[in-house]
Scaffold this motif. Sequence first.
Motif, PDB file in Angstrom:
ATOM      1  N   SER A   1       0.811  -1.225   0.000  1.00  0.00           N
ATOM      2  CA  SER A   1       0.000   0.000   0.000  1.00  0.00           C
ATOM      3  C   SER A   1       0.843   1.273   0.000  1.00  0.00           C
ATOM      4  O   SER A   1       0.483   2.256  -0.633  1.00  0.00           O
ATOM      5  CB  SER A   1      -0.959   0.001   1.186  1.00  0.00           C
ATOM      6  N   GLY A   2       1.940   1.269   0.688  1.00  0.00           N
ATOM      7  CA  GLY A   2       2.766   2.465   0.753  1.00  0.00           C
ATOM      8  C   GLY A   2       3.505   2.758  -0.535  1.00  0.00           C
ATOM      9  O   GLY A   2       3.830   3.904  -0.833  1.00  0.00           O
ATOM     10  N   ARG A   3       3.769   1.734  -1.333  1.00  0.00           N
ATOM     11  CA  ARG A   3       4.573   1.926  -2.537  1.00  0.00           C
ATOM     12  C   ARG A   3       3.754   2.010  -3.815  1.00  0.00           C
ATOM     13  O   ARG A   3       4.262   2.456  -4.830  1.00  0.00           O
ATOM     14  CB  ARG A   3       5.544   0.758  -2.680  1.00  0.00           C
ATOM     15  N   ILE A   4       2.521   1.554  -3.783  1.00  0.00           N
ATOM     16  CA  ILE A   4       1.735   1.481  -5.017  1.00  0.00           C
ATOM     17  C   ILE A   4       1.382   2.865  -5.540  1.00  0.00           C
ATOM     18  O   ILE A   4       1.509   3.131  -6.734  1.00  0.00           O
ATOM     19  CB  ILE A   4       0.466   0.635  -4.793  1.00  0.00           C
ATOM     20  N   ALA A   5       0.941   3.744  -4.680  1.00  0.00           N
ATOM     21  CA  ALA A   5       0.429   5.035  -5.133  1.00  0.00           C
ATOM     22  C   ALA A   5       1.519   5.965  -5.662  1.00  0.00           C
ATOM     23  O   ALA A   5       1.237   6.842  -6.464  1.00  0.00           O
ATOM     24  CB  ALA A   5      -0.327   5.716  -4.002  1.00  0.00           C
ATOM     25  N   ARG A   6       2.741   5.763  -5.237  1.00  0.00           N
ATOM     26  CA  ARG A   6       3.823   6.646  -5.680  1.00  0.00           C
ATOM     27  C   ARG A   6       4.207   6.377  -7.121  1.00  0.00           C
ATOM     28  O   ARG A   6       4.565   5.276  -7.487  1.00  0.00           O
ATOM     29  CB  ARG A   6       5.056   6.456  -4.802  1.00  0.00           C
ATOM     30  N   GLY A   7       4.137   7.392  -7.942  1.00  0.00           N
ATOM     31  CA  GLY A   7       4.661   7.305  -9.296  1.00  0.00           C
ATOM     32  C   GLY A   7       3.833   6.526 -10.288  1.00  0.00           C
ATOM     33  O   GLY A   7       4.349   6.117 -11.328  1.00  0.00           O
TER      34      GLY A   7
ATOM     35  N   ARG B   1       1.532   6.163 -13.303  1.00  0.00           N
ATOM     36  CA  ARG B   1       1.121   6.969 -14.448  1.00  0.00           C
ATOM     37  C   ARG B   1      -0.051   6.294 -15.138  1.00  0.00           C
ATOM     38  O   ARG B   1      -0.236   5.080 -15.016  1.00  0.00           O
ATOM     39  CB  ARG B   1       2.284   7.101 -15.425  1.00  0.00           C
ATOM     40  N   PRO B   2      -0.852   7.040 -15.891  1.00  0.00           N
ATOM     41  CA  PRO B   2      -1.971   6.429 -16.623  1.00  0.00           C
ATOM     42  C   PRO B   2      -1.517   5.313 -17.567  1.00  0.00           C
ATOM     43  O   PRO B   2      -2.215   4.311 -17.735  1.00  0.00           O
ATOM     44  CB  PRO B   2      -2.574   7.599 -17.400  1.00  0.00           C
ATOM     45  N   ALA B   3      -0.332   5.464 -18.155  1.00  0.00           N
ATOM     46  CA  ALA B   3       0.183   4.410 -19.044  1.00  0.00           C
ATOM     47  C   ALA B   3       0.421   3.123 -18.259  1.00  0.00           C
ATOM     48  O   ALA B   3       0.195   2.021 -18.777  1.00  0.00           O
ATOM     49  CB  ALA B   3       1.466   4.869 -19.718  1.00  0.00           C
ATOM     50  N   ASP B   4       0.875   3.249 -17.010  1.00  0.00           N
ATOM     51  CA  ASP B   4       1.088   2.070 -16.175  1.00  0.00           C
ATOM     52  C   ASP B   4      -0.230   1.361 -15.877  1.00  0.00           C
ATOM     53  O   ASP B   4      -0.307   0.134 -15.894  1.00  0.00           O
ATOM     54  CB  ASP B   4       1.762   2.451 -14.856  1.00  0.00           C
TER      55      ASP B   4
END
Length: 137
Positions: free
Chosen positions: A59-65, A67-70
Motif C-alpha cells: 500500500s505504501g509503494r503502489i500510489a507513488r509514481g 502513471r496512466p500508461a502504467d
Amino acid sequence: MNNPYPLNIKSAEALLLSVICVRATSFCFSKACLATMSANALLGVRFTIAFFLLLVVFSGRIARGIRPADVAKGCCFGVLYYLVMLCESTGLKTESTATASFLENTAIVIVPLLSALLSRCLPSKRTMLFSLFALVG
C-alpha cells in the motif's frame, strides 16, 4: 539502485520451492472449488483475495509514481492473465488434476526451446537433461 530485498542462494531456492509447492496444491484446491462454483466465480474470489493481500503488503509503494500508461498496461496484462486463468480453470474442470498440471507445466520444456529458437543457440546439456526429466516425470 539497491535491492530492498536481498536474497542469498539458499533463501531464493527456499522461496522457489515454496512457490512450487503452493502452486502444485492450488490445482487440488481449485478442482475442489470448481465442483461447487463456476470458473468465473472462482477467479473472482481468487483475484479479490489477491488484490487485498497485495494492497496491504504494497500500500505504501503502489500510489507513488503511478502513471496512466502504467494503469493501462496493468489492465491489459490483467485481462490476458484472466483469460489464461479462465482457460486453465475450464480445463481443470473438464480434465483430471494430473493432466491439467502436466499440460501447464510443459512450460518447463517449452521455455528453453523457445529461448533456443530466439537466441539461435542450443540450451546447455544440463537444461536439455532436466527438460527431458520434466517430460518423462
